[in-house]
Design a protein around this motif. Structure first.
Motif, PDB file in Angstrom:
ATOM      1  N   LYS A  30       0.896  -1.523  -0.100  1.00  0.00           N
ATOM      2  CA  LYS A  30      -0.038  -0.113  -0.013  1.00  0.00           C
ATOM      3  C   LYS A  30       0.783   1.302   0.068  1.00  0.00           C
ATOM      4  N   VAL A  31       0.316   2.360  -0.875  1.00  0.00           N
ATOM      5  CA  VAL A  31       1.196   3.548  -0.740  1.00  0.00           C
ATOM      6  C   VAL A  31       0.761   4.322   0.258  1.00  0.00           C
ATOM      7  N   ARG A  32       1.623   4.287   1.450  1.00  0.00           N
ATOM      8  CA  ARG A  32       0.995   5.131   2.774  1.00  0.00           C
ATOM      9  C   ARG A  32       1.882   6.453   2.944  1.00  0.00           C
ATOM     10  N   GLU A  33       1.449   7.122   3.592  1.00  0.00           N
ATOM     11  CA  GLU A  33       1.948   8.473   4.278  1.00  0.00           C
ATOM     12  C   GLU A  33       3.436   8.449   4.772  1.00  0.00           C
ATOM     13  N   ALA A  34       3.730   7.347   5.368  1.00  0.00           N
ATOM     14  CA  ALA A  34       5.081   7.179   6.105  1.00  0.00           C
ATOM     15  C   ALA A  34       6.077   7.116   5.058  1.00  0.00           C
ATOM     16  N   SER A  35       7.015   7.837   5.191  1.00  0.00           N
ATOM     17  CA  SER A  35       8.176   8.010   4.635  1.00  0.00           C
ATOM     18  C   SER A  35       9.473   6.895   4.831  1.00  0.00           C
ATOM     19  N   MET A  36      10.100   6.707   3.681  1.00  0.00           N
ATOM     20  CA  MET A  36      11.459   5.996   4.332  1.00  0.00           C
ATOM     21  C   MET A  36      12.315   6.677   5.130  1.00  0.00           C
ATOM     22  N   LEU A  37      11.972   7.926   5.268  1.00  0.00           N
ATOM     23  CA  LEU A  37      12.744   9.255   6.096  1.00  0.00           C
ATOM     24  C   LEU A  37      12.247   9.496   6.944  1.00  0.00           C
ATOM     25  N   ASP A  38      10.797   9.096   7.436  1.00  0.00           N
ATOM     26  CA  ASP A  38       9.904   9.874   8.331  1.00  0.00           C
ATOM     27  C   ASP A  38      10.687   9.856   9.742  1.00  0.00           C
TER      28      ASP A  38
ATOM     29  N   GLU B 231       4.837  -3.553 -10.862  1.00  0.00           N
ATOM     30  CA  GLU B 231       3.857  -2.648 -11.560  1.00  0.00           C
ATOM     31  C   GLU B 231       3.230  -1.512 -10.569  1.00  0.00           C
ATOM     32  N   PHE B 232       3.370  -0.136 -11.215  1.00  0.00           N
ATOM     33  CA  PHE B 232       3.083   0.818 -10.291  1.00  0.00           C
ATOM     34  C   PHE B 232       2.916   2.290 -11.098  1.00  0.00           C
ATOM     35  N   ASN B 233       1.651   2.795 -10.605  1.00  0.00           N
ATOM     36  CA  ASN B 233       1.177   4.167 -11.638  1.00  0.00           C
ATOM     37  C   ASN B 233       1.184   5.140 -10.724  1.00  0.00           C
ATOM     38  N   PRO B 234       2.276   6.003 -10.472  1.00  0.00           N
ATOM     39  CA  PRO B 234       2.292   7.246  -9.308  1.00  0.00           C
ATOM     40  C   PRO B 234       1.117   8.192  -9.961  1.00  0.00           C
ATOM     41  N   GLN B 235       0.302   8.452  -8.997  1.00  0.00           N
ATOM     42  CA  GLN B 235      -0.852   9.664  -9.135  1.00  0.00           C
ATOM     43  C   GLN B 235      -0.358  11.180  -9.108  1.00  0.00           C
ATOM     44  N   ASN B 236       0.827  11.348  -8.191  1.00  0.00           N
ATOM     45  CA  ASN B 236       1.179  12.754  -8.045  1.00  0.00           C
ATOM     46  C   ASN B 236       2.767  12.577  -7.681  1.00  0.00           C
ATOM     47  N   GLU B 237       3.228  13.820  -7.351  1.00  0.00           N
ATOM     48  CA  GLU B 237       4.635  13.813  -6.934  1.00  0.00           C
ATOM     49  C   GLU B 237       5.044  13.583  -5.691  1.00  0.00           C
ATOM     50  N   CYS B 238       3.956  13.173  -4.881  1.00  0.00           N
ATOM     51  CA  CYS B 238       4.351  12.718  -3.674  1.00  0.00           C
ATOM     52  C   CYS B 238       4.675  11.172  -3.802  1.00  0.00           C
TER      53      CYS B 238
ATOM     54  N   ASP C  83       5.403  16.771 -13.635  1.00  0.00           N
ATOM     55  CA  ASP C  83       4.252  16.158 -14.799  1.00  0.00           C
ATOM     56  C   ASP C  83       4.896  14.974 -15.664  1.00  0.00           C
ATOM     57  N   GLN C  84       6.033  14.782 -15.396  1.00  0.00           N
ATOM     58  CA  GLN C  84       6.738  13.672 -16.122  1.00  0.00           C
ATOM     59  C   GLN C  84       6.985  12.436 -15.099  1.00  0.00           C
ATOM     60  N   LYS C  85       6.845  11.163 -15.696  1.00  0.00           N
ATOM     61  CA  LYS C  85       7.053  10.026 -14.913  1.00  0.00           C
ATOM     62  C   LYS C  85       8.761   9.642 -15.239  1.00  0.00           C
ATOM     63  N   ILE C  86       9.258   9.459 -14.082  1.00  0.00           N
ATOM     64  CA  ILE C  86      10.777   9.623 -14.113  1.00  0.00           C
ATOM     65  C   ILE C  86      11.259   8.186 -13.334  1.00  0.00           C
ATOM     66  N   ILE C  87      12.290   7.764 -13.599  1.00  0.00           N
ATOM     67  CA  ILE C  87      13.037   6.781 -12.719  1.00  0.00           C
ATOM     68  C   ILE C  87      14.448   7.899 -12.034  1.00  0.00           C
ATOM     69  N   ARG C  88      14.613   7.528 -10.745  1.00  0.00           N
ATOM     70  CA  ARG C  88      15.409   8.597 -10.188  1.00  0.00           C
ATOM     71  C   ARG C  88      16.196   7.633  -8.980  1.00  0.00           C
ATOM     72  N   LEU C  89      17.332   8.029  -8.788  1.00  0.00           N
ATOM     73  CA  LEU C  89      18.401   7.284  -7.611  1.00  0.00           C
ATOM     74  C   LEU C  89      18.163   8.559  -6.637  1.00  0.00           C
ATOM     75  N   MET C  90      18.017   8.087  -5.469  1.00  0.00           N
ATOM     76  CA  MET C  90      17.936   9.086  -4.284  1.00  0.00           C
ATOM     77  C   MET C  90      18.985   8.718  -3.248  1.00  0.00           C
TER      78      MET C  90
ATOM     79  N   LYS D  61       1.230  12.352   2.182  1.00  0.00           N
ATOM     80  CA  LYS D  61       0.009  12.725   1.611  1.00  0.00           C
ATOM     81  C   LYS D  61      -0.923  11.383   1.555  1.00  0.00           C
ATOM     82  N   GLU D  62      -2.104  11.489   1.919  1.00  0.00           N
ATOM     83  CA  GLU D  62      -3.032  10.406   2.020  1.00  0.00           C
ATOM     84  C   GLU D  62      -3.221   9.805   0.425  1.00  0.00           C
ATOM     85  N   SER D  63      -3.287   8.389   0.421  1.00  0.00           N
ATOM     86  CA  SER D  63      -3.308   7.989  -0.829  1.00  0.00           C
ATOM     87  C   SER D  63      -4.108   6.589  -0.826  1.00  0.00           C
ATOM     88  N   ASP D  64      -4.634   6.000  -1.765  1.00  0.00           N
ATOM     89  CA  ASP D  64      -5.312   4.819  -1.870  1.00  0.00           C
ATOM     90  C   ASP D  64      -4.767   3.947  -2.841  1.00  0.00           C
TER      91      ASP D  64
END
Length: 555
Positions: free
Chosen positions: A361-369, A410-417, A441-448, A538-541
């Motif tokens: 589930k895409v949840r509010e908790a961040s890996m850096l929370d 398989e993942f389709n992000p809905q916003n920048e969060c 507004d572009q889908k990207i692969i990135r390394l953080m 951010k809230e997400s379902d």
């Protein structure tokens, strides 16, 4: 990594590669059981079974229910410290410390596979690293580590003992100080275990701290309450005199075991630095032969140090260690090698909502929370208010210096969060994330990349963090099906992505992986590699689905 040829007459150390510290072992007939510290990972305390002391099969976790293990507030190096396993009159006992909730406790089971009882908290049991000893007269004793009365220096600790009634789980009588270590002004004496061999009680401990100056020392007495005399040959195991260039470092925290054939071995922790004095793999479990001379144990006779290879024990062959292969997520429950960070408050993963996939589930908790406070010593609270979140992360230990990890997502992000992908994590503040996201507004692969700088005041016990997260590289990429791959060759990490396995593109190559070492990040744990999904506050379902996950160690 050891590259010597290994015949079937020999075995190769470590017997448990990767983050498996503080081993404790017991024998029941011809079967052996071993456990390790698990710190802030859930389920807690992995338990293994073997018949030959070399090949171990994980049979579960001792603390696998939320009611047994509260990890609220636990930084990565908080939680469960130094468990001990013992077997007595048909019952397995595991005793350990939860640094964040309640202190020292015991759980029991008649079957090592579980279920294990809820915790019995030991009132008045101060300090850490508890152990149990069952004497021939029927009495049971609790041994542990505590700060000395009127301590004179940091790490001024002592080993203590007190009788315990295992019917009521209460300490009884007076506590007694047994020993303060072999060295003058010994620091961080810890990890006590008692044994009765012939006419002596032997007290095995560690001292010197769990890093480069770690060691195992031993004392003995004909009276369980002392006086204990130290072995004139102490320390009986250490690598501190070998220098930081030696391929095995910080040897210590041992537990002795006698086989049904009368032979003796020690399991102990040590690390394999690589790329310099960096230990991404954490503290691992090694097996060392032991003999007795003048009624004292000799560890690794003839060399006095942990070797990469030894002759196999003269024991019945055990189930071979399972190779590190693909997990297709086809079982209804997670395999034993997967963990979450802290105890999850809610079930954020599913293996049944979409059969054959791990759904996060895409949840509010961040890996850096949550920012983990640095450890100040073994009796620090290791707790910071607000560290209660368990992010949508399922991870497993890094077990090889060279490895390859691949997954199909398989993942389709809905916003920048919203982000999802592979995370390589040392703690909240030191990690890499190969993630799929939206930016401008572009889908990207990135390394953080995330690192932190800390300003620590040991005297006042304060700390401040400057957390630095940076986007190392990104590329525009639009596909709902994404293959992600990480290849590590020592401390050089390369990150790939693509629409299929045969069309993988390099995103970033030869990235320095030393931030994944506790020598940079601090703390006591090793690197975890896994899968995550987050909406970063951010809230997400939304959900991220992972079809399979490959981890392959490479020579």
């Amino acid at each position: 990594m050891n590259t010597q040829d290994i015949s079937k007459e020999n075995f190769c150390n470590p017997i448990l590669p990767g983050f498996y510290p503080d081993p404790s072992i017991c024998r029941v007939g011809e079967e052996y059981y071993m456990i390790n510290s698990s710190f802030a990972f859930f389920p807690g305390i992995p338990i293994f079974k073997s018949t030959d002391l070399v090949n171990w099969k994980q049979i579960g976790h001792v603390l696998d229910r939320k009611g047994q293990l509260n990890l609220d507030g636990a930084g990565y190096s908080g939680g469960i410290f130094a468990p001990t396993i013992r077997y007595h009159k048909g019952v397995f006992y595991v005793i350990t410390t939860n640094m964040n909730d309640g202190g020292n406790f015991i759980v029991m089971s008649e079957n090592a596979n579980g279920p294990w009882s809820d915790p019995y908290w030991i009132e008045g049991a101060e300090g850490i690293d508890p152990s149990l000893f069952f004497d021939e007269d029927g009495k049971a004793y609790y041994t542990g580590t505590r700060t000395s009365q009127n301590p004179q220096y940091m790490g001024d600790h002592e080993i203590w003992i007190q009788e315990i009634d295992l019917n009521t789980m209460k300490l009884k009588g007076d506590s007694h100080t047994l020993w303060k270590g072999a060295m003058k002004n010994a620091s961080f004496v810890e990890g006590p275990h008692l044994y009765k061999v012939n006419n002596f009680y032997y007290l095995l401990i560690s001292e010197g701290g769990t890093e480069h100056y770690h060691s195992v020392t031993i004392a003995r007495s004909k009276n369980i309450l002392g006086h204990y005399e130290g072995n004139p040959g102490n320390p009986i195991l250490t690598h501190r005199h070998l220098g930081k260039g030696y391929p095995i470092s910080n040897a210590g925290h041992g537990d002795l075991i006698e086989t049904q054939n009368g032979e003796w071995y020690m399991v102990a922790l040590a690390s394999r630095p690589y790329g310099g004095f960096y230990k991404n793999l954490g503290r691992e479990t090694f097996l060392i032969p032991v003999t007795w001379e003048d009624e004292w144990p000799i560890v690794s006779p003839g060399t006095g140090k942990i070797e990469f290879t030894y002759p196999m024990p003269s024991l019945p062959a055990s189930v071979k260690n399972q190779p590190e292969i693909r997990d297709d997520f086809e079982n209804g429950i997670l395999n034993f090698n997967w963990n979450t960070i802290r105890t999850p408050k809610q079930q954020f993963w599913s293996l049944t909502e979409r059969p054959g996939f791990l759904r996060l589930k895409v949840r509010e908790a961040s890996m850096l929370d949550t920012l983990s406070p640095p450890p100040f010593g073994p009796f620090t609270n290791f707790k910071k208010e607000g560290n209660n979140k368990s992010p949508s992360f399922i991870g497993r230990r890094q077990q090889h210096m060279n490895f390859e990890v691949v997954t199909k997502m398989e993942f389709n992000p809905q916003n920048e969060c919203e982000t999802a992908g592979i995370a390589l994590v040392q703690n909240d503040n030191h990690q890499f994330r190969l993630e799929y996201a939206i930016e401008n507004d572009q889908k990207i692969i990135r390394l953080m990349k995330c690192v932190s700088k800390s300003n620590v005041d040991f005297i006042n016990g304060t700390f401040n963090y400057e957390n630095i997260e940076s986007e190392l590289i990104k590329k525009v990429f639009s596909s709902q099906v994404i293959y992600l791959k990480v290849i590590a060759r020592g401390q050089e990490y390369s990150f790939y992505y693509g629409e299929s396995l045969d069309k993988m593109e390099l995103l970033a190559g030869d990235i320095d992986g030393r931030i994944l070492s506790s020598d940079v990040a601090g703390g006591f744990v090793g690197t975890y590699i896994g899968l995550f999904a987050s909406s970063n506050g951010k809230e997400s379902d939304n959900v991220a689905d992972f079809d399979w996950f490959d981890y392959k160690g490479k020579l």
